[in-house]
Each structure stands twice: as structure tokens, then as C-alpha cells.
Design an enzyme around this catalytic site. Structure first.
Site, PDB file in Angstrom:
ATOM      1  N   HIS A 168       0.831  -1.204   0.000  1.00  0.00           N
ATOM      2  CA  HIS A 168       0.000   0.000   0.000  1.00  0.00           C
ATOM      3  C   HIS A 168       0.865   1.254   0.000  1.00  0.00           C
ATOM      4  CE1 HIS A 168      -3.360  -2.502   2.052  1.00  0.00           C
ATOM      5  NE2 HIS A 168      -3.797  -2.184   0.841  1.00  0.00           N
ATOM      6  N   CYS A 255      -2.496   0.344   9.517  1.00  0.00           N
ATOM      7  CA  CYS A 255      -3.509  -0.649   9.123  1.00  0.00           C
ATOM      8  C   CYS A 255      -4.427  -1.038  10.271  1.00  0.00           C
ATOM      9  CB  CYS A 255      -2.829  -1.929   8.637  1.00  0.00           C
ATOM     10  SG  CYS A 255      -1.390  -1.674   7.622  1.00  0.00           S
TER      11      CYS A 255
HETATM   12  N1  GLY Z   1      -2.380  -8.917   5.032  1.00  0.00           N
HETATM   13  C1  GLY Z   1      -2.930  -7.650   4.789  1.00  0.00           C
HETATM   14  C2  GLY Z   1      -3.423  -7.555   3.399  1.00  0.00           C
HETATM   15  O1  GLY Z   1      -2.786  -8.114   2.532  1.00  0.00           O
HETATM   16  O2  GLY Z   1      -4.421  -6.953   3.113  1.00  0.00           O
END
Ligand code: GLY
Length: 260
Positions: A168, A255
Site C-alpha cells: 500500500h 492498518c
Molecule cells: N495482510 C494484509 C493484506 O494483505 O491486506
């Protein structure tokens, strides 16, 4: 534009599920230790509370191994929340689980529909703009759909690129204050932070880039002393949190919560 900043009063987190061992990961470095993950998560929540957050801790969702990473399912702005449309098929069902939680807290909750995909981990909101990184999980259609929602409300949105091989956009950067960003040199080199002051992560400490500023505190993953010292020297109050278990699933500080 309504200013989004590093000043928040609430956060939403979700307890890790035991199914986290089935979570998505770019590279298999072993399964996370669930008990350690629970301890780390409790420390994370306590640190948010220390920073002034009223934290809503949602129950674990065994059907969704990656559901502890709540940031990916929504964008929480001061006046509206937007439910995302994850690029990872196994995460699509997390949206319906988060929707009622946001409807309880926001007068307006909008949703990204087909055909686009977008995950919250690719969105960095600064006081002046919303940066959205195109990635393996977030596509141009999803970004355009988000722009259609937020731009009429006065937000400026800019599409940027998440570096290849990086999960991300915010895997590689965080907002430290209204004009300062902590970023990896590789992301900074893409030129997306023109006009901001940028503090680089130290060599071999790229994983420190996924930190969060919540009110007066910067929450960063433990184990990156050179980057920590750069933040301390720049005057930030830092709290280090063990992230070794989440890191096995490519997850980090941002996250693990929705902050608003
Ligand atoms: N493990 C977090 C994701 O890949 O969204």
C-alpha cells in the site's frame, strides 16, 4: 476543504482473529504468533488511548483473516466516511461488517461500488489534499470513484503511485504533521511529496515508514532505532510498539485502526 489533520478523538480497531494465520502476505516468513499479536494489539490500543483516543474495539471476525487491518475498509474524513471496495477478494466481505459501525458514528456514509477497487492503506490524507496511490489493490477506477465522492465536498484528491512490490502507499509513508511526511527514500524519489518536508526512514529501516501520528504521539513499529532517533531529533514524541507479528502479514501501525 474541511481540514483533516493529526488531531483526532476516536479510533476503531478490531481484535485479531485466530484465522490470522491464513492472512494474505506477499512473502511467507512464517505464521504470526496469535498470543503475541494479542499482546501487541493491546499495547497499540492502550497507546491510542494514551494519545486521547476513545477507542471502539470490535470483536474478532474469524471468517475474515485480515480483518484486524481495519484501515483498508474505510476512509474516515471529518464530515463523511467512505466504505472502500478492496482489491483483495478475500477482504470484500469486511465492508458489510464495518458499515453499521460507521453509520452509528457518521451522518453520511458513502460507498465505492463496482467497478473500481480501492483500499484505505493506499490513502494518505493531509490537511491540503487526499493522496491515493495506485497499487495492486487500488486501481484508477476506484480512485476516480472516490474523487467523485470527495471533490464536490471540497476535498482535493491526487492520484499517485505506490511503488511496485509495495502493498500500500502508506506502507511507505506517514503524515507526521500538517507539512511533514515520514517516507522511504524510494517513495520520495517518485516526486509525490513536492511541497512537503520529508523525513526519510534510515537505510534498511523502510518498515518504519508505516507509523501514525495521533494527536501528540507518533506510534511507530519497534526495532528501527535510527529512524526513531530522527523523529526524536525532529521533536516528535514517539511510542514504539512491537509489530513483528503483524509484519508477517504486511501490516503495520496505520492498518490497525481507523482514526477520526
Ligand atoms: N495482510 C494484509 C493484506 O494483505 O491486506
Amino acid at each position: 476543504m474541511i481540514e483533516a489533520s493529526c488531531e483526532f478523538s476516536r479510533a476503531i480497531t478490531r481484535l485479531p482473529a485466530r484465522s490470522i494465520v491464513d492472512g494474505l502476505r506477499a512473502e511467507n516468513t512464517g505464521d504470526p504468533d496469535y498470543e503475541q499479536m494479542l499482546r501487541d494489539h493491546a499495547h497499540y490500543v492502550a497507546t491510542l488511548q494514551q494519545a486521547g483516543a476513545l477507542v471502539t474495539e470490535l470483536p474478532a471476525l474469524e471468517a475474515f483473516p485480515d480483518s484486524v487491518f481495519v484501515e483498508d475498509v474505510a476512509l474516515c474524513l471529518p464530515d463523511i466516511a467512505v466504505l472502500m471496495r478492496p482489491g483483495a477478494a478475500s477482504r470484500a466481505g469486511e465492508i458489510a461488517q464495518m458499515a453499521p459501525v460507521l453509520h452509528d458514528r457518521y451522518a453520511q456514509v458513502l460507498e465505492i461500488g463496482a467497478p473500481g477497487h480501492i483500499e484505505g492503506g493506499d490513502i494518505l490524507t493531509t490537511p491540503g489534499e487526499i493522496l491515493v496511490g495506485r497499487s495492486g489493490r487500488t486501481d484508477s477506477a476506484g480512485i476516480a470513484q472516490l474523487a467523485e465522492i470527495v471533490e464536490p465536498r471540497g476535498y482535493r484528491l491526487r492520484e499517485v503511485l505506490t511503488p511496485p512490490g509495495v502493498l500500500h502507499f502508506k506502507t511507505d509513508c506517514s503524515l507526521l504533521d500538517a507539512e511533514t511526511i515520514l517516507a522511504t527514500p524510494r517513495l520520495h524519489a517518485s516526486g509525490c511529496f513536492e511541497g512537503y518536508r520529508v523525513i526519510h526512514t534510515a537505510d534498511n529501516e523502510e518498515a518504519a515508514a508505516n507509523s501514525i501520528r495521533y494527536n501528540d504521539l507518533v506510534l511507530m513499529p519497534a526495532g528501527f532505532p535510527l529512524t526513531r532517533d530522527r523523529l526524536l531529533e525532529a521533536g516528535y514524541q514517539v511510542r514504539e510498539i512491537n509489530n513483528c507479528e503483524c509484519a508477517k502479514l504486511d501490516g503495520g501501525m496505520s492498518c490497525l485502526s481507523l482514526r477520526f
